[in-house]
Design an enzyme around this catalytic site. Structure first.
Site, PDB file in Angstrom:
ATOM      1  N   GLU A  68      10.397   0.707  10.219  1.00  0.00           N
ATOM      2  CA  GLU A  68      11.388   1.771  10.012  1.00  0.00           C
ATOM      3  C   GLU A  68      10.660   3.069  10.278  1.00  0.00           C
ATOM      4  O   GLU A  68       9.825   3.492   9.486  1.00  0.00           O
ATOM      5  CB  GLU A  68      11.943   1.675   8.589  1.00  0.00           C
ATOM      6  CG  GLU A  68      13.329   2.254   8.456  1.00  0.00           C
ATOM      7  CD  GLU A  68      13.285   3.730   8.177  1.00  0.00           C
ATOM      8  OE1 GLU A  68      13.243   4.496   9.174  1.00  0.00           O
ATOM      9  OE2 GLU A  68      13.262   4.119   7.016  1.00  0.00           O
TER      10      GLU A  68
ATOM     11  N   CYS B 139      13.376  10.470   7.349  1.00  0.00           N
ATOM     12  CA  CYS B 139      13.370   9.974   8.727  1.00  0.00           C
ATOM     13  C   CYS B 139      14.753  10.060   9.357  1.00  0.00           C
ATOM     14  O   CYS B 139      14.881  10.228  10.560  1.00  0.00           O
ATOM     15  CB  CYS B 139      12.850   8.545   8.758  1.00  0.00           C
ATOM     16  SG  CYS B 139      13.660   7.484   7.565  1.00  0.00           S
TER      17      CYS B 139
ATOM     18  N   GLU C  53      10.066  14.989  16.118  1.00  0.00           N
ATOM     19  CA  GLU C  53      10.426  14.926  14.711  1.00  0.00           C
ATOM     20  C   GLU C  53       9.546  15.905  13.943  1.00  0.00           C
ATOM     21  O   GLU C  53       8.322  15.830  14.004  1.00  0.00           O
ATOM     22  CB  GLU C  53      10.214  13.506  14.175  1.00  0.00           C
ATOM     23  CG  GLU C  53      10.667  13.357  12.742  1.00  0.00           C
ATOM     24  CD  GLU C  53      10.494  11.940  12.211  1.00  0.00           C
ATOM     25  OE1 GLU C  53       9.439  11.339  12.472  1.00  0.00           O
ATOM     26  OE2 GLU C  53      11.420  11.448  11.544  1.00  0.00           O
TER      27      GLU C  53
ATOM     28  N   LYS D  73       0.836  -1.199   0.000  1.00  0.00           N
ATOM     29  CA  LYS D  73       0.000   0.000   0.000  1.00  0.00           C
ATOM     30  C   LYS D  73       0.870   1.248   0.000  1.00  0.00           C
ATOM     31  O   LYS D  73       1.574   1.535   0.959  1.00  0.00           O
ATOM     32  CB  LYS D  73      -0.916   0.063   1.221  1.00  0.00           C
ATOM     33  CG  LYS D  73      -1.954   1.175   1.061  1.00  0.00           C
ATOM     34  CD  LYS D  73      -2.583   1.633   2.348  1.00  0.00           C
ATOM     35  CE  LYS D  73      -1.839   2.742   3.020  1.00  0.00           C
ATOM     36  NZ  LYS D  73      -1.976   4.078   2.399  1.00  0.00           N
TER      37      LYS D  73
END
Lengths: 322, 295, 482
Positions: free
Chosen positions: C262, C296, C393, C188
């Protein structure tokens, strides 16, 4: 801004005492930030991926032409060759008078008078290599005499070579004092200091020698003679640019940059200009502060210029061979 | 002459290199396979679990930073000490699990041999699990395994000694520190092992041993944010699921129970690898000189 | 600037041609080798974040569609996993070559759908995508030598959910190792960047890949949740936020599903006073402004030694003034559009928090386009560990600058985060690099470089940055029954 005489620059400089002794100079040069080769080359390559089109390209081509030190440095040079090249430097494209002249003719000292006469009144400068170009392997008095000859014959600019052997042996103060001595005999001529980066082996050395030359009063730092295997590269030229940028920040004095040898195509020249634009900015984007030491580059720029003007690709038969 | 009255042992927890009673003051009865009383074991509490995690975290820097050679030496020393206590462990295993003396002795021998096997891995696992990566560029690129950190281990309910060694040794040999929850029904070998560890150069806090209810101790350990991984070998399916959900809170590495695991089979390196992180370091290489390519 | 030439050397627009890519007005789901509409008939649009122009209409997969995709993958699994490894490898080699052939088309597509500069999709994403397939193609018939036993087995059906920041590259990281090891997949793509995965479906068809081996289901978070929860899935691989990763870990708890995650990061880029400063500046820039900082492993915290702070910040600010922000399709653009309005809002809010908490905000002068989602490169100085922008983040072009005095302090600050994905070290002293690298709790440590990737090099995090590795020999483990 005008290039200041070295005495006043170094007197006012916060760096005045770094040349007080060999040890002090060594400590200073070895205290400069290191250079990571991969990172430097990657940055230079990345700047080479800029895509310069249409109006920007036209601007860049004319700017590049105006920055050329049109060079002939052959044992076989004759007055006739120098006159022909001078004519080309003044009027690069007889079919298009809008083409700017080059910055300077660059010749051996014994050809200075010939070149001086040929470019008279045009605004094109005469630059002379000197100091036992290209190896520099002569006693200092001989090298100074060589320089005096060229200046006396009317050279506006002197392209000296450093003693690479002394530099590699770590005799930094000796190299510094030699440059100072040449600077002194140049009078009003602007001094370009050639490092022969291809012989200095490491990027750390190239950064150090750049600072050494600027401390000694160089008006220009120049990569190479064009006579060795590796001449100007994007990476070593970028390193010179970083040095002059940082030097102006430290001292307020602006120094020019001249890559020489190996730059043959318009595409390459434009990439170097992008590097100037993004590393040094507009202050360096003129013939006063940036030069190309080149010979065949001019014809390629002229062909590109014709292509932009006419829309059709040109060929070598439509530019002059000198 | 009357028979000599034996001196009974008081079993204690092992936290940070010391042997405290449970802070709760609770104990529970440990019985043999037929239900006869063997000993009272401390019934550790959430607070004991918390103290054990603090001790394990404190020990992690030193233990993970020790040379692999030293960790191997320390583990081998543990095996030497175990060898000297074969009789004691055989008796505890036999009593706790109802095995015959011979079978219990065989399990103890296998456990000692396994401990030696893992001791030898300390300075080899990085060579097997790590290595240089041939990246397409001017870079030196190296991957090395590093310990995950503080690992909570629910020791297997069955195989109280071989199973215990088989989950503990692979966790610590690579530099992790452990909070071990002993088999609820047969905790004595684990508590005795703590005594061996205390006398074998294993720094305090590297292994912390709790006895008590797996569910009661597993819950705070699985949810504890300063625990990096949890081995659920000793949890049943329902407890394992609950603890895995709790462990997700700080993304713990989870080793699920594998029903039917044969503790006598060659374990392979998997349990060590499951509690290792791979760290990859890049550095430019480039050329020696400033040759620099042209445009 | 005073000089006459200041205005003259402005680069003329250099747009990459859009004509190389032909986007259909609508796309179905790719299930069992065919494109089909969603059973419920629902669709959603995907747009260009640089212009807000609608690019196409894409099917919204619901539980029934996910079920069909998983069943197709399940049906394809026995034959695919039974193929000799060499044959599986040859399919992957074919895919790698077709990706290389179509790389310009896919780069333009990626830039349109994602907003990233064409320079990056062309020079970073697409070459890495092809290289990843090429690398894992070669593993398919060598698994017995990979260190996972003599005959490692695939897991079955892999359910894979990928993010929007590197749509096609994350697809490659997921699909290449899964197929090489003999698994079949249902993938997806992210809701805002579905197109390159749908084009990849066409690449699979061109390569003659058997039906059902790769299935693509487009949709929003509910589609991903249905896929992850589907009981026919044996393996879940997810790249995305830590919050969603946590939910997925809870969903698969107690099941047989093998999980690799991840997730997020808050990478520290540590610059010592003996660093190669010019290269460090480039590393800082690529660390936080590559892909608009939507990475990331971004070096979002700059830790600079106090003695170098002022000099480095001057150099960094000077460098940022040369960044070219704007049309992602222009070959000279360095910083493109933020991927979505939602992401832009998040970045904007966190930057406001940074100001509210007292950090000093700076951006170079840059003109942002009127339409689309844009955020100027931004740095915050005077940041401490306690600031939100030093902990959360941001996933945008926002750099938080902190200082340290000693190496120990640098390590302590770098590790003082629940994340553990990446870190950078800049110093000319070799022993310090090695000592620092050993103590940083991060899965990838870049020394005197940053944001470098390679298919042979394992990538993944410590702590809340997730678990499992992608890339290299290590990346095989996620898809093998070991």
């Amino acid at each position: 801004m005008p290039s200041s005489p070295p005495q006043s620059a170094s007197a006012a400089s916060p760096l005045a005492d770094v040349t007080a002794s060999d040890a002090a100079l060594r400590r200073f040069l070895h205290g400069l930030p290191g250079v990571d080769a991969v990172g430097l080359e990657a940055r230079a390559a990345a700047l080479g991926t800029r895509s310069i089109k249409t109006t920007a390209k036209a601007y860049a081509i004319d700017l590049a032409i105006s920055m050329i030190d049109l060079t002939t440095l052959e044992g076989a040079d004759t007055p006739g060759k120098v006159r022909a090249l001078s004519a080309k430097g003044v009027t690069p494209d007889p079919t298009d008078r809008g083409t700017p002249p080059v910055a300077a003719l660059c010749v051996y000292p014994d050809m200075v008078a010939e070149a001086r006469a040929a470019v008279a009144g045009s605004g094109v400068k005469v630059a002379s290599v000197a100091t036992a170009f290209p190896a520099g392997r002569a006693a200092l008095p001989v090298r100074l005499a060589d320089t005096r000859d060229a200046v006396a014959a009317g050279a506006d600019e002197i392209d000296m070579v450093i003693d690479r052997g002394a530099f590699l042996a770590g005799r930094y103060l000796e190299v510094y004092e030699q440059i100072r001595a040449v600077r002194d005999v140049c009078g009003t001529a602007r001094l370009k200091v050639i490092f022969e980066t291809g012989e200095l082996s490491t990027y750390d050395n190239i950064r150090r020698v750049s600072w050494l030359a600027m401390l000694a009063g160089a008006d220009f730092v120049k990569t190479s003679t064009g006579k060795v295997a590796v001449n100007a590269t994007p990476a070593n030229t970028l390193l010179l640019m970083e040095a002059v940028r940082d030097f102006r920040r430290e001292t307020g004095r602006q120094v020019g940059v001249k890559p020489a040898g190996g730059i043959r195509t318009s595409k390459d020249a434009v990439k170097y200009l992008v590097m100037v634009n993004e590393t040094l900015g507009a202050d360096w984007l003129s013939a006063r502060w940036f030069r190309f030491g080149a010979s065949s580059l001019l014809n390629d720029l002229l062909m590109q210029r014709q292509k932009l003007r006419t829309g059709n690709y040109s060929g070598p038969d439509y530019v002059t061979v000198d | 002459m009357s028979e000599r009255l034996a001196v009974l042992k008081t079993y204690k927890l092992f936290i940070g290199g010391t042997f405290p009673r449970s802070e709760s003051g609770r104990v529970y009865q440990v019985t043999d396979a037929k239900g006869g009383w063997l000993a009272n074991a401390p019934l550790a509490s959430r607070k004991d679990a918390r103290d054990a995690v603090v001790a394990a975290r404190k020990a992690f820097g030193g233990w993970s930073g020790a040379t692999a050679y030293l960790r191997g030496q320390v583990l081998y020393r543990v095996a030497e000490m175990l060898e000297g206590r074969r009789g004691q462990f055989t008796a505890e295993v036999a009593a706790g699990s109802g095995l015959s003396k011979a079978k219990a002795a065989a399990e103890v021998d296998a456990a000692i041999d396994r401990w030696v096997w893992y001791a030898g891995w300390s300075d080899k696992v990085a060579q097997v699990a790590g290595g240089a990566n041939p990246v397409a560029g001017p870079y030196f690129n190296l991957s090395t395994p590093e310990p995950t950190g503080v690992v909570a281990v629910l020791a297997p309910r069955e195989s109280a000694f071989l199973g215990l060694v088989s989950v503990l040794a692979p966790a610590i040999v690579t530099g992790n520190t452990v909070v071990l929850v002993a088999s609820e029904s047969a905790p004595l070998p684990a508590l005795s092992l703590a005594e061996v560890l205390a006398t074998s150069d294993v720094p305090g806090g590297v292994v912390n041993v709790l006895s008590g209810r797996a569910a009661e101790l597993g819950a705070p350990l699985a949810a504890h944010r300063d625990v990096n991984a949890i081995d659920l070998s000793g949890a049943d399916a329902e407890l394992a699921r609950e603890l895995e959900v709790a462990a997700a809170d700080n993304l713990k590495r989870v080793l699920r129970p594998r029903p039917g695991t044969s503790w006598t089979a060659d374990p392979g390196p998997e349990r060590m690898l499951a509690l290792l992180e791979t760290k990859t370091v890049w550095h430019p290489t480039g050329s020696l000189g400033a040759s620099g390519s042209a445009y | 600037m005073a000089h006459d030439n200041a205005s003259a050397f402005t680069y003329a627009p250099a747009p990459e041609s859009r004509a190389v890519v032909d986007i259909a007005p609508s796309y179905g789901l790719f299930i069992d080798g065919e494109f089909r509409e969603a059973a419920g008939g629902k669709v959603f649009t995907t747009l260009s974040p640089a212009t807000e122009e609608v690019l196409s209409e894409v099917a919204q997969a619901e539980a029934e569609d996910v079920d069909a995709a998983v069943r197709a993958a399940r049906t394809a699994f026995p034959a695919w996993s039974a193929l000799p490894g060499a044959e599986r490898g040859k399919y992957l080699f074919r895919i790698a070559r077709i990706l290389q052939e179509r790389s310009r088309e896919l780069a333009v597509l990626e830039t349109l759908d994602n907003g990233k500069p064409i320079r990056e999709s062309r020079d970073a994403d697409l070459p890495l995508v092809a290289a990843h397939f090429f690398y894992y193609a070669g593993w398919a018939d060598k698994l017995a030598h990979a260190g996972f036993g003599p005959d490692p087995r695939p897991l079955g059906v892999a359910g894979q959910v990928i993010p929007w920041n590197f749509p096609l590259l994350m697809l490659a990281w997921k699909i290449a190792p899964a197929l090489a090891t003999g698994n079949t997949v249902v993938l997806k793509p992210a809701e805002t960047t579905p197109l390159s995965a749908l084009f990849f479906a066409d690449v699979c068809r061109q390569a003659g890949l058997p039906r059902g081996v790769v299935n693509i289901v487009t949709g929003d978070g509910s589609t991903g949740a249905a896929l992850v929860a589907h009981e026919g899935v044996d393996k879940v691989a997810f790249t995305g936020s830590t919050a969603v990763g946590r939910e997925i870990a809870r969903t698969v708890a107690g099941t047989r599903k093998k999980l690799t995650l991840e997730l997020g990061g808050k990478g520290a880029n540590i610059v010592f006073d003996d660093a190669p400063v010019d290269q460090a500046v480039e590393g800082i820039v690529s660390g936080i402004f590559f892909n608009q900082g939507q990475v990331c492993c971004a070096g979002s915290r700059l830790l600079v030694q106090e003695s170098l702070h002022d000099e480095l910040l001057d150099a960094l600010k000077r460098r940022l003034t040369t960044l070219r922000v704007g049309d992602p399709l222009d070959k000279n653009t360095d910083v493109g559009a933020i991927n979505s309005a939602e992401q832009l809002a998040r970045i904007t809010a966190l930057a406001r928090t940074g100001e509210a908490e007292g950090a000093e905000r700076w951006s170079p002068a840059c003109e942002l386009p009127d339409s689309g989602y844009w955020f100027a490169p931004t740095l915050f100085t005077g940041v401490t560990q306690a600031h939100t922008i030093a902990r959360d983040e941001i996933f945008g072009p926002v750099l938080s600058v902190l200082t340290f005095r000693t190496p120990d302090e640098a390590v302590a600050k770098a590790n003082n985060t629940p994340y553990g994905l990446s870190a950078g070290i800049w110093t000319e002293k070799g022993s310090r690099i090695l000592a620092m690298a050993a103590r940083l709790r991060a899965g990838v440590v870049w020394a005197n470089t940053f944001n470098k990737f390679d298919p042979t090099s394992p990538f993944g995090g410590y702590k809340e940055s997730g678990f499992g590795r992608e890339g290299g020999r290590h990346g095989l483990e996620a898809y093998l029954d070991v």
